[in-house]
Design an enzyme around this catalytic site. Structure first.
Site, PDB file in Angstrom:
ATOM      1  N   TYR A  81      78.327 -11.361  57.990  1.00  0.00           N
ATOM      2  CA  TYR A  81      78.431 -10.695  59.442  1.00  0.00           C
ATOM      3  C   TYR A  81      79.366 -10.039  59.762  1.00  0.00           C
ATOM      4  O   TYR A  81      80.711 -10.471  59.285  1.00  0.00           O
ATOM      5  CB  TYR A  81      78.110 -11.812  60.492  1.00  0.00           C
ATOM      6  CG  TYR A  81      77.780 -11.258  61.671  1.00  0.00           C
ATOM      7  CD1 TYR A  81      76.946 -10.802  62.228  1.00  0.00           C
ATOM      8  CD2 TYR A  81      79.200 -11.579  62.784  1.00  0.00           C
ATOM      9  CE1 TYR A  81      77.339 -10.422  63.631  1.00  0.00           C
ATOM     10  CE2 TYR A  81      79.075 -11.525  64.127  1.00  0.00           C
ATOM     11  CZ  TYR A  81      78.214 -10.721  64.853  1.00  0.00           C
ATOM     12  OH  TYR A  81      78.116 -10.142  65.986  1.00  0.00           O
ATOM     13  N   ASP A 115      86.582  -7.873  55.014  1.00  0.00           N
ATOM     14  CA  ASP A 115      86.664  -8.362  56.487  1.00  0.00           C
ATOM     15  C   ASP A 115      86.951  -9.669  56.527  1.00  0.00           C
ATOM     16  O   ASP A 115      86.196  -9.862  56.223  1.00  0.00           O
ATOM     17  CB  ASP A 115      84.883  -7.968  56.991  1.00  0.00           C
ATOM     18  CG  ASP A 115      85.034  -8.639  58.603  1.00  0.00           C
ATOM     19  OD1 ASP A 115      85.979  -9.017  59.453  1.00  0.00           O
ATOM     20  OD2 ASP A 115      83.442  -8.202  58.912  1.00  0.00           O
ATOM     21  N   LYS A 163      89.664 -13.214  65.624  1.00  0.00           N
ATOM     22  CA  LYS A 163      90.225 -13.842  65.565  1.00  0.00           C
ATOM     23  C   LYS A 163      91.417 -14.237  65.938  1.00  0.00           C
ATOM     24  O   LYS A 163      92.165 -14.452  67.005  1.00  0.00           O
ATOM     25  CB  LYS A 163      89.442 -14.949  64.340  1.00  0.00           C
ATOM     26  CG  LYS A 163      88.030 -14.384  65.136  1.00  0.00           C
ATOM     27  CD  LYS A 163      87.058 -14.905  64.095  1.00  0.00           C
ATOM     28  CE  LYS A 163      84.945 -14.348  64.310  1.00  0.00           C
ATOM     29  NZ  LYS A 163      84.747 -15.216  65.026  1.00  0.00           N
TER      30      LYS A 163
HETATM   31  C1  LIG Z   1      84.086 -11.597  59.013  1.00  0.00           C
HETATM   32  C2  LIG Z   1      83.628 -11.077  60.791  1.00  0.00           C
HETATM   33  N1  LIG Z   1      83.384 -10.027  60.615  1.00  0.00           N
HETATM   34  C3  LIG Z   1      83.490  -9.489  62.264  1.00  0.00           C
HETATM   35  C4  LIG Z   1      83.370 -10.009  63.319  1.00  0.00           C
HETATM   36  C5  LIG Z   1      83.114  -9.172  64.803  1.00  0.00           C
HETATM   37  O1  LIG Z   1      83.797 -10.113  65.539  1.00  0.00           O
HETATM   38  P1  LIG Z   1      83.756  -9.910  67.361  1.00  0.00           P
HETATM   39  O2  LIG Z   1      83.095 -11.076  67.252  1.00  0.00           O
HETATM   40  O3  LIG Z   1      85.472  -9.909  67.842  1.00  0.00           O
HETATM   41  O4  LIG Z   1      82.848  -8.741  67.523  1.00  0.00           O
HETATM   42  C6  LIG Z   1      83.315 -11.401  62.899  1.00  0.00           C
HETATM   43  C7  LIG Z   1      82.468 -12.804  64.063  1.00  0.00           C
HETATM   44  O5  LIG Z   1      82.090 -12.826  65.346  1.00  0.00           O
HETATM   45  C8  LIG Z   1      82.817 -11.973  61.241  1.00  0.00           C
HETATM   46  O6  LIG Z   1      83.507 -13.221  61.872  1.00  0.00           O
HETATM   47  N1  LIG Z   2      80.739 -16.622  62.895  1.00  0.00           N
HETATM   48  C1  LIG Z   2      79.478 -16.136  64.395  1.00  0.00           C
HETATM   49  C2  LIG Z   2      80.486 -15.949  65.090  1.00  0.00           C
HETATM   50  O1  LIG Z   2      82.046 -15.694  64.815  1.00  0.00           O
HETATM   51  C3  LIG Z   2      80.246 -14.998  66.276  1.00  0.00           C
HETATM   52  C4  LIG Z   2      81.089 -15.745  67.485  1.00  0.00           C
HETATM   53  C5  LIG Z   2      80.300 -14.829  68.818  1.00  0.00           C
HETATM   54  O2  LIG Z   2      79.460 -14.073  68.164  1.00  0.00           O
HETATM   55  O3  LIG Z   2      80.026 -14.975  69.412  1.00  0.00           O
END
Ligand SMILES: Cc1ncc(COP(=O)(O)O)c(C=O)c1O
Ligand SMILES: NCC(=O)CCC(=O)O
Length: 444
Positions: free
Chosen positions: A149, A244, A276
């Site tokens: 993701y 990422d 994060k």
């Molecule tokens: C590996 C990774 N990349 C990108 C994202 C996207 O970050 P955001 O939720 O701050 O848009 C997340 C989590 O949401 C993630 O775990």
């Molecule tokens: N591992 C999942 C995420 O970090 C996503 C958080 C979100 O979408 O609110």
């Protein structure tokens, strides 16, 4: 919707109000309890390793706001930095010192990152990194891996992990097919598949994007040599490698996953994305890497990328104060807490006869309710999801807040002291028994 297992009138009342004004009652789908059943808890406050809901119930928090809260909630050094920043103003729409200090901290920690650009979310970071890679190479195809993701970027929502996996969606409605056609989705940890894709279309591939160590299908670390192989293949075909590290960055080590696995003989990834932890619980994220690639960004180069609140002085103050606390002692404590929790989980699930595999990347870990190593998304999906749901609800009713999905990483913080860890450990036997019962009675 399943009622609360005990009376929680304030959460219930808020849920009803939320459902009226926002889809599903949540502002991000992963917060809903749809995959595990039941209703989400509305949290009122956090302190150290604990969350307290609006009904006054306290939980040991193993979600940590989905990763950012590496120091626990309301760490005094971060509170102080934020209050000082707020006293100076909220947002200037000009460059300011806090953002320079955060960029310096990131560049100092992650050796291949020569320059960074700040944004407000991980999604913006990956979206911008992809645009930059396309601008740099003049190509349009992107390779991603099933179960990874990278935020809700149109072209990256194919076979994505996190909420897309939780709710068993193949991908998202609303993504034009032309956009989806720009993405090649391959099985994780399968270098032969990557070789094949490049043999067929290598001259059109702008970039491979991968989670540095995936945590969005549960925790599935790269097999030895996998990331290195990606570097070798992309370099041979003139494509960029984007690592990422939104989840792993500054979490797995001071330099993220790269700090544990790099440097690679075949060379470093060209671009990295972060989020994060580097925002300390505030909206700050970044992408960065090779200076010659970053030089294509406006205003220096032709690839446009922007943001009203990018580098926000309060968010960057929180991020910098958080990173300053990310010392070797902090990482040692995270590892200790993760060691204690994973050992207890292994013992109790084993004793209860529950098929399970626990996987780790630094202090990130998750439990798959199946036997045997999980190396890709198909493997992650082949677990007994109802057993996770039973385990989750037992833990919740005993005051432990886990991610409400079998496809997410669990996070500890530096505030998870022995008392907090013991509270989790003492909840595991009953939860393991609940999972065993689910295995015996519910088809997966
Ligand atoms: C590996 C990774 N990349 C990108 C994202 C996207 O970050 P955001 O939720 O701050 O848009 C997340 C989590 O949401 C993630 O775990
Ligand atoms: N591992 C999942 C995420 O970090 C996503 C958080 C979100 O979408 O609110």
């Amino acid at each position: 919707m399943t009622p609360y297992p005990f009376d929680a009138p304030a959460s219930q009342a808020l849920l009803e109000r939320a459902l009226a004004v926002t889809p599903g009652g949540v502002n991000s789908p992963v917060r809903a309890f749809r995959a595990v059943g039941g209703t989400p808890r509305f949290m009122a406050s956090g302190a150290g390793p604990y969350l307290t809901d609006v009904d006054g119930r306290e939980y040991v928090d193993l979600v940590g706001s989905w990763g950012p809260m590496i120091l626990g909630h309301r760490h005094p050094a971060v509170v102080e930095a934020v209050q000082a920043a707020v006293a100076d103003g909220f947002s200037f729409g000009t460059p300011s010192e806090n953002e320079v200090r955060l960029c310096e901290e990131i560049v100092a920690r992650v050796e291949p990152v020569e320059q960074v650009r700040l944004v407000s979310s991980g999604t913006e970071a990956t979206m911008s990194a992809i645009r930059l890679a396309r601008g740099y190479t003049g190509r349009s195809l992107v390779v991603k891996f099933a179960g990874c993701y990278h935020g809700h970027v149109d072209s990256l929502l194919a076979q994505a992990g996190s909420g897309v996996a939780t709710f068993a969606l193949p991908d998202s409605a609303g993504v034009p097919k032309e956009m989806a056609a720009e993405t090649i989705v391959l099985p994780y940890n399968d270098l032969a598949a990557v070789e094949q894709a490049f043999a067929a279309q290598g001259a059109e591939i702008a970039a491979v994007i991968t989670e540095a160590s995936p945590g969005n299908m549960g925790v599935v670390p790269p097999a030895p040599g996998f990331t290195e192989g990606l570097r070798r293949i992309t370099a041979a075909h003139g494509a960029l490698l984007i690592s990422d590290e939104v989840m792993t960055g500054f979490r797995c080590s001071a330099a993220g996953w790269y700090g544990l696995e790099g440097p690679y003989d075949a060379g470093a990834p060209d671009l990295f994305t972060f989020g994060k932890v580097m925002g300390g619980g505030f909206p700050a994220a970044a992408f960065g890497g090779r200076a010659d690639v970053m030089a294509l960004l406006a205003p220096v180069g032709p690839v446009y990328q922007a943001g009203t609140l990018s580098g926000n002085p309060v968010a960057t103050a929180a991020g910098r104060a958080t990173l300053e606390q990310c010392t070797p002692a902090l990482y040692a404590r995270l590892d200790e807490a993760a060691d204690a929790l994973t050992a207890a989980l292994r013992d109790e699930l084993g004793r209860a006869g529950v098929p399970h595999t626990i996987q780790r990347a630094g202090s990130m870990f998750s439990v798959f309710f199946r036997d045997g190593a999980v190396t890709d998304y198909d493997g992650a999906r082949a677990q007994h999801v109802p057993a996770f749901g039973a385990f989750f609800h037992s833990m919740l009713s005993q005051g432990v807040y886990l991610p409400p999905s079998a496809f997410e990483s669990w996070f500890v913080s530096g505030a998870h002291d022995d008392a907090a860890v013991d509270r989790v450990v003492s909840a595991v036997p009953a939860a393991a028994a609940a999972a065993a019962e689910a295995f015996a009675t519910i088809d997966s």
